[in-house]
Design a protein around this motif. Structure first.
Motif, short mmCIF file in Angstrom:
data_model
loop_
_atom_site.label_atom_id
_atom_site.label_comp_id
_atom_site.label_asym_id
_atom_site.label_seq_id
_atom_site.Cartn_x
_atom_site.Cartn_y
_atom_site.Cartn_z
N ARG A 9 0.98 -0.98 0.11
CA ARG A 9 0.07 0.19 0.06
C ARG A 9 0.95 1.23 -0.11
NH1 ARG A 9 -3.55 3.56 -1.52
NH2 ARG A 9 -4.00 4.94 0.07
N GLY A 10 2.12 1.23 0.86
CA GLY A 10 2.92 2.18 0.72
C GLY A 10 3.58 2.68 -0.51
N PHE A 11 3.77 1.51 -1.15
CA PHE A 11 4.45 1.68 -2.52
C PHE A 11 3.36 2.31 -3.55
CE2 PHE A 11 7.37 -2.51 -2.15
CZ PHE A 11 8.45 -1.75 -1.59
N SER A 12 2.32 1.85 -3.46
CA SER A 12 1.26 2.55 -4.38
C SER A 12 1.14 4.08 -4.06
CB SER A 12 0.02 1.96 -4.14
OG SER A 12 -0.75 2.19 -2.94
N VAL A 13 1.33 4.35 -2.87
CA VAL A 13 1.17 5.97 -2.44
C VAL A 13 2.61 6.48 -2.90
CG1 VAL A 13 0.93 7.62 -0.37
CG2 VAL A 13 -0.40 5.43 -0.67
N VAL A 14 3.86 5.94 -2.42
CA VAL A 14 4.99 6.68 -2.43
C VAL A 14 5.37 6.66 -4.08
CG1 VAL A 14 7.37 6.54 -1.77
CG2 VAL A 14 5.46 6.40 0.06
N GLY A 15 5.21 5.44 -4.70
CA GLY A 15 5.66 5.30 -6.07
C GLY A 15 5.53 6.49 -7.03
N PRO A 16 4.16 6.82 -7.21
CA PRO A 16 3.79 7.92 -8.06
C PRO A 16 4.70 9.20 -7.71
CG PRO A 16 1.81 6.48 -7.56
CD PRO A 16 3.02 6.16 -6.65
N LEU A 17 4.55 9.55 -6.28
CA LEU A 17 5.24 10.65 -5.86
C LEU A 17 6.80 10.76 -6.27
CD1 LEU A 17 3.69 10.94 -2.26
CD2 LEU A 17 3.05 12.14 -4.25
N LEU A 18 7.35 9.34 -6.05
CA LEU A 18 8.75 9.28 -6.66
C LEU A 18 8.74 9.65 -8.17
CD1 LEU A 18 11.92 8.24 -6.05
CD2 LEU A 18 10.71 6.06 -6.34
N ALA A 19 7.94 8.92 -8.94
CA ALA A 19 8.38 9.41 -10.41
C ALA A 19 8.18 10.91 -10.56
CB ALA A 19 7.20 8.58 -10.83
N LYS A 29 11.27 12.25 -9.47
CA LYS A 29 12.54 12.07 -10.64
C LYS A 29 12.32 12.92 -11.85
CE LYS A 29 15.44 9.79 -9.97
NZ LYS A 29 16.87 10.14 -9.62
N ALA A 30 11.15 13.25 -12.07
CA ALA A 30 10.94 14.24 -13.24
C ALA A 30 10.88 15.50 -12.99
CB ALA A 30 9.34 14.05 -13.62
N GLY A 31 11.46 15.93 -11.99
CA GLY A 31 11.92 17.40 -11.43
C GLY A 31 10.86 18.15 -10.75
N GLU A 32 9.74 17.38 -10.16
CA GLU A 32 8.80 18.20 -9.63
C GLU A 32 9.01 17.98 -7.84
OE1 GLU A 32 4.79 16.55 -10.64
OE2 GLU A 32 5.40 16.31 -12.72
N ASP A 33 8.21 18.56 -7.15
CA ASP A 33 8.54 18.72 -5.58
C ASP A 33 7.21 18.36 -5.15
OD1 ASP A 33 9.65 18.84 -3.19
OD2 ASP A 33 9.48 20.95 -3.23
N PRO A 34 6.63 16.98 -5.30
CA PRO A 34 5.39 16.71 -4.76
C PRO A 34 5.09 16.68 -3.24
CG PRO A 34 6.45 14.74 -5.41
CD PRO A 34 7.45 15.94 -5.73
N TRP A 50 8.47 9.05 2.23
CA TRP A 50 9.49 8.28 1.70
C TRP A 50 10.24 8.00 2.70
CZ3 TRP A 50 11.28 6.05 -2.59
CH2 TRP A 50 12.88 5.72 -2.52
N GLN A 51 10.51 8.96 3.83
CA GLN A 51 11.31 8.48 5.02
C GLN A 51 10.32 7.60 6.02
OE1 GLN A 51 12.19 12.36 6.69
NE2 GLN A 51 13.93 12.71 5.29
N GLN A 52 9.34 7.65 6.01
CA GLN A 52 8.18 6.94 7.04
C GLN A 52 8.45 5.56 6.30
OE1 GLN A 52 4.59 8.16 7.57
NE2 GLN A 52 5.24 10.09 7.64
#
Length: 264
Positions: A187-197, A200-205, A212-214
């Motif tokens: 569930r955490g991957f599904s939340v954090v993964g899109p934010l990570l992408a 990496k695309a240069g945004e600051d979600p 990520w730290q949690q």
């Protein structure tokens, strides 16, 4: 501020060709496969035919630990020795959303970080390094020699249990605990993964750093707790005290679970 800087450094993108890091292709081996499970089957078949073990390295190009491990494995003094023992296959996990059927196939409900290394007996498909699978997300701290030492320490264990533990046993209770926590991590991957992408695309979600730290802290601690619990269970079984109780850790809720920051 320092924590923010360190996280940015950890996730810093690198160009596909990095001359100062040695092998210019070593960090760019985490690529999508047309049919991942077919590639897994081919790796197992080659390992069987050549009397070696299979080594699946699950990681991503955005992850500096994944790139560091790939560079260490590409070092001449490491590649030769590893190649004698293993058939190596790199598996791309994308932005924490791809190919988790690979680790589940070998009895690991969830990966604890990137990279995750799975050493597998090709005849039985038994996972040979379950108690040390948690060490690899720190691959960037390892020298090439340390990487080789960890891998050559993996041996086919004749005492390795086959199949699932007996229902009601201490080991079975640990498996249930691991499965429960793996669901939280996915569930955490599904939340954090899109934010990570997006990051990496240069945004600051918003909330990416906190989330990520949690997730990282919980995954790291779980990876340490599970081998400890299994050691305790085996010791209790050997001492004839399996009727005792294990003390399972309790992890704090993530903000997306509690809604404290998400406003859910």
């Amino acid at each position: 501020m320092l924590k923010r800087f360190l996280m940015l450094l950890f996730l810093l993108p690198v160009a596909p060709v990095v001359a100062e890091e040695g092998n210019d292709a070593a960090g760019n081996v985490y690529l999508p496969l047309e049919n991942t499970m077919a590639a897994v089957n081919a790796t197992l078949a080659e390992a069987r035919d050549t009397q070696r073990q299979a080594l699946f390295v699950m990681g991503a190009h955005w992850c500096h630990d994944s790139r560091a491990l790939a560079r260490n494995l590409a070092q001449e003094e490491v590649a030769g020795e590893v190649g004698k023992r293993f058939v190596v296959r790199f598996i791309d996990v994308g932005f924490l959303e791809d190919n988790f059927d690979v680790n589940r196939r070998f009895g690991l409900p969830v990966i604890f970080g990137t990279p995750t290394v799975l050493a597998v007996d090709p005849a039985t498909e038994a996972l040979l390094n379950r108690d040390t699978v948690n060490i690899w997300p720190n691959a960037a701290t390892m020298s090439a020699a340390e990487t080789l030492a960890h891998l050559t320490a993996i041996e086919a264990d004749p005492q390795l249990p086959s199949g699932k533990p007996e229902p009601g046993s201490l080991l079975a209770s640990i498996d249930r605990f691991e499965l429960e926590q793996s669901r939280r991590i996915y569930r955490g991957f599904s939340v954090v993964g899109p934010l990570l992408a997006a990051f990496k695309a240069g945004e600051d979600p918003e909330q990416f750093e906190a989330y990520w730290q949690q997730l990282g802290a919980m995954r790291s601690q779980l990876g340490k707790d599970l081998p400890r619990l299994r050691r305790e269970a085996r010791a209790m079984t050997a001492a004839g005290t399996e009727g005792g109780a294990l003390e399972f850790p309790v992890y704090a809720p993530f903000d997306w679970e509690s809604g404290e920051l998400a406003g859910e």
